[in-house]
Design a protein around this motif. Sequence first.
Motif, PDB file in Angstrom:
ATOM      1  N   LEU A  74       3.976  63.167  -9.183  1.00 13.27           N
ATOM      2  CA  LEU A  74       2.645  62.957  -8.648  1.00 13.27           C
ATOM      3  C   LEU A  74       2.184  64.081  -7.634  1.00 13.27           C
ATOM      4  CD1 LEU A  74       2.414  59.180  -7.765  1.00 13.27           C
ATOM      5  CD2 LEU A  74       1.303  60.306  -9.867  1.00 13.27           C
ATOM      6  N   GLN A  75       2.930  64.551  -6.612  1.00 13.76           N
ATOM      7  CA  GLN A  75       2.712  65.498  -5.658  1.00 13.76           C
ATOM      8  C   GLN A  75       2.442  66.954  -6.168  1.00 13.76           C
ATOM      9  OE1 GLN A  75       1.592  64.031  -2.899  1.00 13.76           O
ATOM     10  NE2 GLN A  75       2.417  61.911  -3.695  1.00 13.76           N
ATOM     11  N   LEU A  76       3.226  67.152  -7.167  1.00 13.13           N
ATOM     12  CA  LEU A  76       3.066  68.522  -7.692  1.00 13.13           C
ATOM     13  C   LEU A  76       1.833  68.457  -8.566  1.00 13.13           C
ATOM     14  CD1 LEU A  76       4.447  71.252  -8.673  1.00 13.13           C
ATOM     15  CD2 LEU A  76       5.469  70.206 -10.511  1.00 13.13           C
ATOM     16  N   TYR A  77       1.435  67.736  -9.163  1.00 12.39           N
ATOM     17  CA  TYR A  77       0.229  67.888  -9.853  1.00 12.39           C
ATOM     18  C   TYR A  77      -0.945  67.923  -8.617  1.00 12.39           C
ATOM     19  CZ  TYR A  77      -3.694  67.024 -12.916  1.00 12.39           C
ATOM     20  OH  TYR A  77      -5.008  67.026 -13.853  1.00 12.39           O
ATOM     21  N   GLU A  78      -0.838  67.066  -7.514  1.00 10.96           N
ATOM     22  CA  GLU A  78      -1.832  67.304  -6.569  1.00 10.96           C
ATOM     23  C   GLU A  78      -2.022  68.502  -6.131  1.00 10.96           C
ATOM     24  OE1 GLU A  78      -4.276  65.049  -5.829  1.00 10.96           O
ATOM     25  OE2 GLU A  78      -3.690  63.761  -7.303  1.00 10.96           O
ATOM     26  N   LEU A  79      -0.556  69.186  -5.920  1.00  7.49           N
ATOM     27  CA  LEU A  79      -0.572  70.683  -5.234  1.00  7.49           C
ATOM     28  C   LEU A  79      -1.286  71.554  -6.242  1.00  7.49           C
ATOM     29  CD1 LEU A  79       0.591  72.514  -3.258  1.00  7.49           C
ATOM     30  CD2 LEU A  79       2.776  72.350  -4.539  1.00  7.49           C
ATOM     31  N   ILE A  80      -0.886  71.521  -7.555  1.00  9.93           N
ATOM     32  CA  ILE A  80      -1.591  72.396  -8.443  1.00  9.93           C
ATOM     33  C   ILE A  80      -2.913  72.288  -8.394  1.00  9.93           C
ATOM     34  CG2 ILE A  80      -1.695  73.223 -10.882  1.00  9.93           C
ATOM     35  CD1 ILE A  80       1.198  72.373 -11.244  1.00  9.93           C
ATOM     36  N   TYR A  81      -3.532  71.095  -8.456  1.00  7.31           N
ATOM     37  CA  TYR A  81      -4.859  70.876  -8.477  1.00  7.31           C
ATOM     38  C   TYR A  81      -5.499  71.166  -7.254  1.00  7.31           C
ATOM     39  CZ  TYR A  81      -9.188  68.221  -8.699  1.00  7.31           C
ATOM     40  OH  TYR A  81     -10.681  67.646  -8.999  1.00  7.31           O
ATOM     41  N   GLY A  82      -4.946  70.927  -6.180  1.00  5.13           N
ATOM     42  CA  GLY A  82      -5.567  71.225  -4.681  1.00  5.13           C
ATOM     43  C   GLY A  82      -5.620  73.015  -4.707  1.00  5.13           C
ATOM     44  N   LEU A  83      -4.512  73.641  -4.798  1.00 11.11           N
ATOM     45  CA  LEU A  83      -4.488  75.104  -5.111  1.00 11.11           C
ATOM     46  C   LEU A  83      -5.713  75.710  -5.796  1.00 11.11           C
ATOM     47  CD1 LEU A  83      -0.537  75.932  -4.895  1.00 11.11           C
ATOM     48  CD2 LEU A  83      -2.276  76.198  -2.909  1.00 11.11           C
ATOM     49  N   LEU A 106       1.333  71.151   3.235  1.00 11.36           N
ATOM     50  CA  LEU A 106       2.812  71.242   3.718  1.00 11.36           C
ATOM     51  C   LEU A 106       3.091  69.579   3.335  1.00 11.36           C
ATOM     52  CD1 LEU A 106       2.434  72.808   7.223  1.00 11.36           C
ATOM     53  CD2 LEU A 106       3.491  73.821   5.058  1.00 11.36           C
ATOM     54  N   LEU A 107       2.543  68.694   3.334  1.00 12.95           N
ATOM     55  CA  LEU A 107       3.116  67.463   3.175  1.00 12.95           C
ATOM     56  C   LEU A 107       3.428  67.417   1.501  1.00 12.95           C
ATOM     57  CD1 LEU A 107       0.731  64.968   5.260  1.00 12.95           C
ATOM     58  CD2 LEU A 107       3.028  65.406   5.277  1.00 12.95           C
ATOM     59  N   TRP A 108       2.395  68.184   0.606  1.00 12.11           N
ATOM     60  CA  TRP A 108       2.642  68.018  -0.730  1.00 12.11           C
ATOM     61  C   TRP A 108       4.101  68.963  -0.890  1.00 12.11           C
ATOM     62  CZ3 TRP A 108      -2.702  70.100  -2.053  1.00 12.11           C
ATOM     63  CH2 TRP A 108      -3.657  68.720  -2.146  1.00 12.11           C
ATOM     64  N   VAL A 109       4.347  69.976  -0.454  1.00 11.74           N
ATOM     65  CA  VAL A 109       5.530  70.725  -0.341  1.00 11.74           C
ATOM     66  C   VAL A 109       6.787  69.874  -0.107  1.00 11.74           C
ATOM     67  CG1 VAL A 109       6.879  72.689   0.220  1.00 11.74           C
ATOM     68  CG2 VAL A 109       4.513  72.773  -0.255  1.00 11.74           C
ATOM     69  N   ILE A 110       6.922  68.918   1.032  1.00  9.09           N
ATOM     70  CA  ILE A 110       7.743  68.380   1.661  1.00  9.09           C
ATOM     71  C   ILE A 110       7.875  67.153   0.458  1.00  9.09           C
ATOM     72  CG2 ILE A 110       8.421  66.310   3.135  1.00  9.09           C
ATOM     73  CD1 ILE A 110       6.843  68.379   5.309  1.00  9.09           C
ATOM     74  N   MET A 111       7.081  66.524   0.029  1.00 12.31           N
ATOM     75  CA  MET A 111       7.220  65.266  -0.901  1.00 12.31           C
ATOM     76  C   MET A 111       7.742  65.908  -2.302  1.00 12.31           C
ATOM     77  SD  MET A 111       4.115  62.519  -0.251  1.00 12.31           S
ATOM     78  CE  MET A 111       2.904  63.836   0.165  1.00 12.31           C
TER      79      MET A 111
END
Length: 204
Positions: A74-83, A106-111
């Motif tokens: 979930l968080q990787l998708y959000e990271l790609i989307y956010g970037l 940073l929270l995305w990366v941590i998760m």
Amino acid sequence: MVLGSYVAAFIVFLASVVLTIEGRLWVSQVGDVSSVSLASVSVIYALSQDRFRSVGYSQMKSIVLAVLFANAFLQLYELIYGLTFGLSGATSGPPSVSGTELRTFLLWVIMISPVLLVHEHLRFKWTSGGLLILLASVWVAWILYGFPQYYYTGYAFPQVLTTSDSFHLSLWLNFGSKAILAALFVSLLEPSNALNRLMARRSK
């Protein structure tokens, strides 16, 4: 506990499939998470829990690691989307990053980082490579149609391609890319081995 978690994952999967078929793509009861995300998480959790148990982790550790691994999807998708969303904004002016956006990144990366704990039990093969290429292709198509059209048309990439129904096309590119990323995570877990283990247990 393990059996209960499998049953819960199966129930969530079935409910998500029903909601998707009915066109109820956002589940407000869990913070407007998409039904595609819930279905993906339930499958990734069940397969990763089985995978981690099979390599020697205790039941409790395998459950915790499976939850973290599913959340990493979930968080990787959000990271790609956010970037990508941030990059789309940069096309209309100089990019700026607030403290809140930096903290979120940073929270995305941590998760996502728990993947490092189990990386030796993941297998990136030709299937994973093909899914990664497919994901990149769908994402590029989304950008060419004006990412993310349905969300906020004033903050998006210039449209190179056009469509008569930008809302639904962008929506399905969103869900399609999420399903492909989920399939990529599943491929890392060697699901065929999980099926073999299940068949072996039934034959005993």
